[in-house]
Design an enzyme around this catalytic site. Structure first.
Site, mmCIF file in Angstrom:
data_model
loop_
_atom_site.group_PDB
_atom_site.id
_atom_site.type_symbol
_atom_site.label_atom_id
_atom_site.label_comp_id
_atom_site.label_asym_id
_atom_site.label_seq_id
_atom_site.Cartn_x
_atom_site.Cartn_y
_atom_site.Cartn_z
ATOM 1 N N LYS A 86 0.602 -1.276 0.085
ATOM 2 C CA LYS A 86 -0.387 -0.030 -0.609
ATOM 3 C C LYS A 86 1.077 1.022 0.200
ATOM 4 O O LYS A 86 0.509 2.273 -0.287
ATOM 5 C CB LYS A 86 -0.928 -0.188 0.887
ATOM 6 C CG LYS A 86 -0.891 -0.007 2.313
ATOM 7 C CD LYS A 86 -1.333 0.380 3.748
ATOM 8 C CE LYS A 86 -1.088 0.579 5.054
ATOM 9 N NZ LYS A 86 -0.303 1.655 5.607
ATOM 10 N N ASP A 87 1.653 1.522 0.454
ATOM 11 C CA ASP A 87 3.474 2.284 0.665
ATOM 12 C C ASP A 87 4.109 2.342 -1.171
ATOM 13 O O ASP A 87 4.617 3.518 -0.881
ATOM 14 C CB ASP A 87 4.063 2.479 1.638
ATOM 15 C CG ASP A 87 3.908 2.115 2.698
ATOM 16 O OD1 ASP A 87 2.177 2.590 2.874
ATOM 17 O OD2 ASP A 87 4.239 1.854 3.840
ATOM 18 N N ARG A 137 -8.216 8.455 3.889
ATOM 19 C CA ARG A 137 -9.125 7.870 3.574
ATOM 20 C C ARG A 137 -10.184 7.527 4.519
ATOM 21 O O ARG A 137 -11.618 7.589 4.914
ATOM 22 C CB ARG A 137 -8.628 7.023 2.544
ATOM 23 C CG ARG A 137 -9.228 5.689 2.678
ATOM 24 C CD ARG A 137 -8.515 4.169 2.137
ATOM 25 N NE ARG A 137 -8.076 4.108 3.115
ATOM 26 C CZ ARG A 137 -7.525 3.406 4.148
ATOM 27 N NH1 ARG A 137 -9.527 2.869 4.374
ATOM 28 N NH2 ARG A 137 -7.094 3.391 5.017
ATOM 29 N N ARG A 138 -9.948 7.061 5.620
ATOM 30 C CA ARG A 138 -10.308 6.789 7.302
ATOM 31 C C ARG A 138 -11.055 7.814 7.614
ATOM 32 O O ARG A 138 -12.567 7.959 7.755
ATOM 33 C CB ARG A 138 -9.449 6.531 8.120
ATOM 34 C CG ARG A 138 -8.563 4.784 7.851
ATOM 35 C CD ARG A 138 -7.623 4.926 8.828
ATOM 36 N NE ARG A 138 -7.362 3.550 8.446
ATOM 37 C CZ ARG A 138 -5.444 3.652 8.890
ATOM 38 N NH1 ARG A 138 -5.109 4.755 9.337
ATOM 39 N NH2 ARG A 138 -4.846 2.735 8.895
ATOM 40 N N ARG A 155 0.926 10.518 13.861
ATOM 41 C CA ARG A 155 2.079 10.054 13.110
ATOM 42 C C ARG A 155 3.543 9.091 14.119
ATOM 43 O O ARG A 155 3.488 9.692 15.495
ATOM 44 C CB ARG A 155 3.769 10.709 12.768
ATOM 45 C CG ARG A 155 2.328 11.742 10.741
ATOM 46 C CD ARG A 155 1.967 11.494 10.285
ATOM 47 N NE ARG A 155 3.438 10.414 9.560
ATOM 48 C CZ ARG A 155 4.310 11.510 9.254
ATOM 49 N NH1 ARG A 155 3.925 12.525 8.855
ATOM 50 N NH2 ARG A 155 4.921 11.124 8.312
ATOM 51 N N ARG A 161 2.865 5.597 18.170
ATOM 52 C CA ARG A 161 1.619 6.094 18.157
ATOM 53 C C ARG A 161 0.544 4.962 19.547
ATOM 54 O O ARG A 161 -0.548 5.997 19.585
ATOM 55 C CB ARG A 161 0.150 5.820 16.872
ATOM 56 C CG ARG A 161 1.091 6.650 15.374
ATOM 57 C CD ARG A 161 0.320 5.997 14.705
ATOM 58 N NE ARG A 161 1.186 5.351 13.428
ATOM 59 C CZ ARG A 161 0.810 4.701 12.659
ATOM 60 N NH1 ARG A 161 -0.616 4.086 12.064
ATOM 61 N NH2 ARG A 161 1.126 4.044 11.813
ATOM 62 N N CYS A 250 -0.476 8.371 -1.789
ATOM 63 C CA CYS A 250 -0.595 7.560 -0.815
ATOM 64 C C CYS A 250 -1.687 8.648 0.051
ATOM 65 O O CYS A 250 -2.086 8.194 0.876
ATOM 66 C CB CYS A 250 0.364 8.127 0.085
ATOM 67 S SG CYS A 250 0.464 7.234 0.873
#
Length: 342
Positions: A86-87, A137-138, A155, A161, A250
């Site tokens: 995904k990155d 997106r979330r 971050r 986190r 991204c």
């Protein structure tokens, strides 16, 4: 490292604990399949790791996580790069290719509630609760169903986190994190609840590991073929084709959900399946949401990618283009404001 008949190979990745665990997964698979060969590892810090203060939305594309690694690959310092797929940018630098896509972990996002709090679902969170995530997106999707929640950027690597979440004086009631990363780190017990479609469509290629190699490196390509899980490959490449067509980077609110059914194989090779892919694009405030699904029989990677492109075209004609244009303008404005503030 382009010499012929090599007996040793170097796998490289980011220096985070999760990236190292993921690289070791790939290394262990290679060692098991090719016991006569030697596989070493190398880890480096990327620009995306160095900049932990600015919001991902303003930082630009996915190359933040891959560029330094690709320099080492092109200079023949290392042989393979291990990424969270995904990155990885949907268009790779000239001379580089995806050599392998491994079997996908569960691609969903998960709710992780601060230790000591009783909440079990997003619906349980009181209005005004602060939910941490760095993903637009979330945020865009969840604002549709949970307008009373406050979303705040967070971050750092997963351990950082989670420490921010659990700090007694910290602002966060919960975080939204990719389940696959938590599982690979041995922290699956921190998952409070999984967030599935249609409430939250996951990111393109989320949960899958990929190995990037030099396009002309035939020896490494042969090794990578053994690693590839074809069902994951077909699904992820369809998703990446969708994203490439939408020109989403991204930090663009593109969500997906993909499945394969009626799978046929010949001599262990995937030859036919029905591929179903749902994609969505959501405005930053959650007020506009464009979603559609296509399902089709496919017989190759190329067929899977074509279906992804066709879905992108359908989404664009149904309103996604206007959303993405607005997001581009918003990012330019906020980036300019951030630079002026500095």
């Amino acid at each position: 490292m382009a010499s012929s008949s090599r007996t040793s190979f170097v796998l490289a990745s980011r220096a985070s604990k999760l990236a190292q665990i993921q690289t070791n997964i790939v290394r262990d698979d290679l060692e098991a399949a090719f016991p006569a060969l030697s596989f070493g590892t190398s880890f480096m810090t990327t620009e995306g790791d160095k900049n932990q203060s600015q919001a991902l939305y303003l930082l630009g594309g996915k190359a933040l996580w891959t560029k330094e690694l690709e320099v080492a690959l092109k200079e023949n310092v290392v042989d393979m790069l291990v990424h969270s797929l995904k990155d990885v940018p949907t268009t790779l630098p000239d001379g580089c290719e995806i050599g392998a896509i491994l079997e996908r972990e569960n691609p969903v996002d998960s709710l992780v509630v601060k230790q000591g709090l009783p909440y079990k679902t997003l619906e349980d969170l009181p209005a005004g609760s602060v939910v941490g995530t760095s993903s637009v997106r979330r945020v865009a999707q969840l604002r549709r169903s949970f307008p009373g929640l406050v979303f705040l950027d967070v971050r750092g690597n997963l351990n950082t986190r989670l420490a921010k979440l659990d700090a007694p004086d910290g602002p966060y009631t919960a975080l939204i994190l990719a389940k696959a990363g938590l599982v690979r780190l041995g922290m699956g017990d921190r998952v409070t609840a999984d967030l599935t479609a249609p409430i939250l469509f996951h990111a393109v290629s989320q949960g899958a590991l990929a190995v990037e190699i030099l396009a002309g490196d035939q020896e490494t390509r042969k090794l990578c073929k053994m690693l590839t899980h074809q069902e994951t490959q077909w699904k992820c490449l369809a998703e990446r084709a969708l994203l490439r067509e939408l020109e989403g980077g991204c930090s663009v609110p593109v969500g997906v959900s993909t499945s394969l059914s009626q799978i046929d194989k010949s001599a262990g090779e995937l030859t036919h399946a029905v591929l179903t892919i749902t994609g969505c694009v959501t405005s930053l405030d959650g007020s506009v949401h464009v979603q559609d699904t296509l399902s089709q029989e496919v017989e190759s990677i190329q067929g899977a990618e074509e279906l992804g492109r066709n879905l992108a075209t359908k989404l664009m004609s149904n309103g996604a283009k206007a959303i993405l244009d607005d997001i581009t303008q918003d990012r330019r404005k906020r980036t300019s404001e951030a630079e002026t503030a500095e």
